[in-house]
Design an enzyme around this catalytic site. Structure first.
Site, short mmCIF file in Angstrom:
data_model
loop_
_atom_site.label_atom_id
_atom_site.label_comp_id
_atom_site.label_asym_id
_atom_site.label_seq_id
_atom_site.Cartn_x
_atom_site.Cartn_y
_atom_site.Cartn_z
N TYR A 489 0.84 -1.21 0.00
CA TYR A 489 0.00 0.00 0.00
C TYR A 489 0.87 1.26 0.00
O TYR A 489 0.86 2.01 -0.93
CB TYR A 489 -0.95 -0.03 1.20
CG TYR A 489 -1.98 1.07 1.16
CD1 TYR A 489 -3.09 0.96 0.35
CD2 TYR A 489 -1.84 2.21 1.94
CE1 TYR A 489 -4.05 1.98 0.30
CE2 TYR A 489 -2.79 3.23 1.90
CZ TYR A 489 -3.89 3.10 1.08
OH TYR A 489 -4.82 4.11 1.02
N SER A 569 -6.44 1.24 -4.52
CA SER A 569 -6.58 2.61 -4.07
C SER A 569 -5.22 3.31 -4.18
O SER A 569 -4.66 3.40 -5.26
CB SER A 569 -7.14 2.64 -2.64
OG SER A 569 -7.60 3.91 -2.30
N ASP A 653 -17.79 4.21 -7.71
CA ASP A 653 -16.69 4.60 -6.83
C ASP A 653 -16.65 6.13 -6.76
O ASP A 653 -16.25 6.79 -7.72
CB ASP A 653 -15.37 4.05 -7.36
CG ASP A 653 -14.22 4.24 -6.37
OD1 ASP A 653 -14.39 5.01 -5.42
OD2 ASP A 653 -13.17 3.61 -6.56
N HIS A 688 -15.80 1.83 -3.98
CA HIS A 688 -14.37 1.73 -3.74
C HIS A 688 -13.99 0.42 -3.06
O HIS A 688 -12.82 0.06 -3.01
CB HIS A 688 -13.92 2.92 -2.90
CG HIS A 688 -12.45 3.17 -2.93
ND1 HIS A 688 -11.76 3.45 -4.09
CD2 HIS A 688 -11.52 3.17 -1.95
CE1 HIS A 688 -10.48 3.62 -3.81
NE2 HIS A 688 -10.31 3.45 -2.51
#
Length: 722
Positions: A489, A569, A653, A688
């Site tokens: 991430y 993301s 989203d 999302h």
């Protein structure tokens, strides 16, 4: 108390993606030659600090619900993508096995409100978790709220809970199609009767009840126009008090600040009911102003306690006029300090900064429970209210622990624990004795002893030491041929810890290795670690990820043609940037709901908050140059042989608007040389990630794993019963 951090809303808690190979030799002879829909181009050029930047796919930013052209493009792309997915070997077997693995009872850690206990449970394949209540821990659970009855396709979810102080009422959020917008309603718990109260246009917030249980404080935005509902910037958040039985239009405005439309306000009533604490934020960084109001005096005004955005001040609780905060004031790895509002200039640190980074803190009974990370593994310590260490909570191995909530009059708390090879278990923790009692243990169709988890450390490009978890079946041979999934991430102070995931378990069961590095930009080592991966230093995050891939290759876990990369993301940005910077290093790529246009992200919905981590193309020439240099959309190069890539996004989203993925996929298809597929899978009636029904998750994971199996040269085996 509910989470005030906008980074929390930006993060995806469970992403299950993977990435394909750039080696055309691994594509079988019968692979279809893909013909992509023609994507029109427009004459659009923007100027940033004297640099002209073309944006020929600007029209793909339009909302698919409002634009016939975008809707037609989405339909055409999905026809190609799903047509290709249908040809993938093992797709059916993966779906069948994943469905069987997924079919086990899942429980959240229980919690207590009023005289009842509550927990959420999924029987196995239910699309949404169900909220249950119990009169006692050993009493028969009763269904309180079942979101599975709210829609036929499971796309309406429970999106937040707030119990009144007396335990009589429950306010809860309803989330549709994965959107960040919530509609809040109120239930009388004993009878199950729904009240007429209905509150709309709530986003990035929750509810906090007044002590008398007559109403609650909440934050919301003004109603947007229909055409801008899912794309417009979220500005001018306001705080209201809603009294039960009244229409939302009659709610009392508590606070707004039209001079600072970008500021947000999170209200929380102290447990003793005397104070309203208003935490003021303006981005994803944990830097807050703090205001409070004396609720015992109806004529009192809001008083500013912290008047700048220099540090974190997360309210933990209070003892009379003494407020307890989790803070990074002179403590980059966080501490607990107190401020007496009668002497607000004085800060008294009662739990000093430790070597480990403090992630969260709660006040339960006469204790402060602090959750730390020790090299990304959970470590929980108990202190008394004076900050004296009491004991450390003991866990059964390397893993992640969460929960530890409660109230001042409780002598118990609850938590869950899991790891890559350990399904979640829930526990009751006795604060007086320090005893953990197992309540429930997930029963999953696998043997955890067949798998092993290790943690290694490697050096990034600049010599920074970075940790990485590696999990796989025992006894694998390190010969460089193992299909490996690298997931990360690297942003927004979000920490990745070793938790359980059915999809990752299946990946390992199929013979794959799972690797998860803790990149800079995350919160694993505190403020300095986070800041080292932000703004003009964001390239550090990509360097850390590339170094993780090289470590796996150098140490014979895998090789480029067998290495897939995954992220969602901000992690989708990570994959997109590393894909464009080192297309030779990976066998396959699955960027999910990623931020791909780094010059325009701040123009949509929550994007303006992210300038804390990314900077802005409009802020300075230096920040523009840094963003332009790694922006995935702007660094796709014509004639490059990119790895097989499946971009994933969703039409609803409104966190990272799908235009990011639309434009990136169109550009990748235009630039790709060779026959490696570059497809985009666009989910309908989904957002999302939050609130996505089980059925859609299983379908998406099966598509991803089948894509990986084909392009990473995997020959998966399945249990004989399958």
């Amino acid at each position: 108390m509910y989470d005030r951090s906008i980074a929390f809303y930006f993060a995806i808690l469970v992403f299950v993606s993977a990435f394909n190979t750039n080696s055309e030799s691994l594509m079988s002879q019968d692979s279809p030659t893909l013909s992509y829909p023609e994507t029109k181009k427009v004459e659009q050029v923007d100027e940033y600090f004297g640099v002209e930047v073309a944006d020929p796919f600007r029209w793909l930013e339009d909302d698919v619900r409002q634009s016939e052209d975008v809707a037609a493009w989405v339909e055409a792309q999905n026809k190609v993508s799903f047509g290709y997915i249908e040809t993938l070997p093992f797709r059916k077997e993966i779906d069948q096995r994943l469905t069987k693995l997924w079919d086990y009872e899942k429980y959240s850690a229980p919690f207590r409100r009023g005289d009842r206990y509550y927990f959420q449970k999924n029987d196995g394949l239910q699309n949404q978790f169900v909220l249950y209540s119990q009169d006692a821990l050993d009493a028969e659970p009763k269904v309180l709220i079942d979101p599975n009855t709210w829609s036929e396709d499971g796309t309406v979810a429970l999106g937040g809970l707030a119990f009144s102080d007396d335990g009589k009422y429950l306010a809860y959020g309803v989330q549709k199609s994965g959107s960040d917008w919530r509609t809040w309603q109120v239930m009388e718990i004993e009878s199950g009767k729904m009240l007429a109260d209905k509150l709309e246009w709530i986003k990035f917030g929750g509810a906090s009840w007044s002590k008398d249980s007559k109403g609650f404080f909440y934050n919301r935005y003004d109603e947007p126009s229909k055409e801008d509902e899912f794309t417009s910037l979220n500005l001018n958040q306001k705080v209201y008090y809603h009294e039960l039985g009244y229409d939302q239009s009659e709610d009392e405005l508590i606070h707004s600040d039209p001079d600072h439309p970008e500021w947000g306000f999170s209200p929380e009533v102290s447990e003793d009911g005397k104070y309203l604490i208003l935490t003021v934020w303006k981005g994803t960084d944990d830097r807050y102003r703090v205001m409070y109001k004396d609720l015992s005096d109806p004529d009192s005004e809001l008083v500013t306690l912290i008047d700048n955005f220099e540090n974190e001040y997360s309210f933990v609780g209070n003892e009379g006029s003494t407020f307890y905060f989790k803070s990074d004031f002179e403590a980059p790895k966080k501490c607990i300090l107190t401020i007496d509002i009668s002497d607000p200039e004085k800060r008294n640190v009662i739990i000093a900064e430790a070597d480990e980074a403090m992630q969260s803190a709660s006040m339960v009974g006469d204790n402060i429970i602090s959750n730390y990370l020790k090299d990304a593994k959970s470590q929980v310590k108990i202190f008394d209210l004076a900050g004296t260490f009491v004991r450390e909570v003991s866990f059964p191995g390397i893993g992640s622990a969460g929960g530890f909530g409660g109230r001042r009059d409780h002598d118990e708390t609850f938590y869950s624990f899991s790891s890559f090879n350990r399904p979640p278990s829930t526990y009751r923790y006795d604060l007086k004795t320090g005893e953990s009692k197992l309540l429930r243990e997930a029963k999953v169709d696998f043997n955890p002893d067949d798998y092993e988890v290790s943690q290694v450390f490697y050096n990034s490009k600049d010599g920074t030491r970075v940790p990485m978890f590696i999990a796989h079946k025992k006894g694998i041979e390190l010969d460089g041929t193992n299909p490996t999934l690298l997931y990360a991430y690297g942003g927004f102070n979000i920490s990745l810890t070793p938790g359980f995931s059915i999809s990752r378990l299946q990946w390992m069961e199929m013979g794959g290795i799972f690797a998860m590095p803790n990149l800079r930009g995350g919160g694993e080592y505190g403020k300095d670690w986070h800041k080292a991966g932000t703004k003009t230093q964001k390239q550090n995050v990509f360097d850390d990820f590339i170094a993780a891939a090289e470590y796996l290759i150098d140490n014979k876990y895998t090789s480029p043609e067998h290495l897939g990369i995954q992220g969602g993301s901000n992690g989708g940005l990570l994959v997109g940037a590393c894909l464009t910077q080192r297309p030779d290093l990976y066998g396959a790529c699955l960027p999910a709901v990623g931020v791909m246009d780094m010059l325009r992200f701040q123009e949509f919905t929550a994007g303006r908050f992210w300038v804390d981590d990314y900077g802005s193309s409009k802020a300075s020439a230096e920040e523009f140059e840094a963003l332009y240099k790694y922006s995935p959309l702007h660094n796709v190069t014509d004639g490059t042989a990119y790895p097989p890539t499946m971009v994933t996004t969703a039409d609803t989203d409104d966190r990272v608007v799908p235009g990011h993925s639309f434009k990136f996929a169109a550009r990748l298809q235009e630039a790709q040389s060779g026959e490696n597929p570059t497809i985009i899978r666009i989910e309908t009636s989904a957002g999302h990630g939050s609130g996505k029904p089980t059925s859609k998750i299983i379908e998406e994971v099966a598509d991803q794993w089948a894509f990986l199996a084909k392009h990473l040269g995997m020959k998966p085996s399945f249990p004989e019963s399958e």
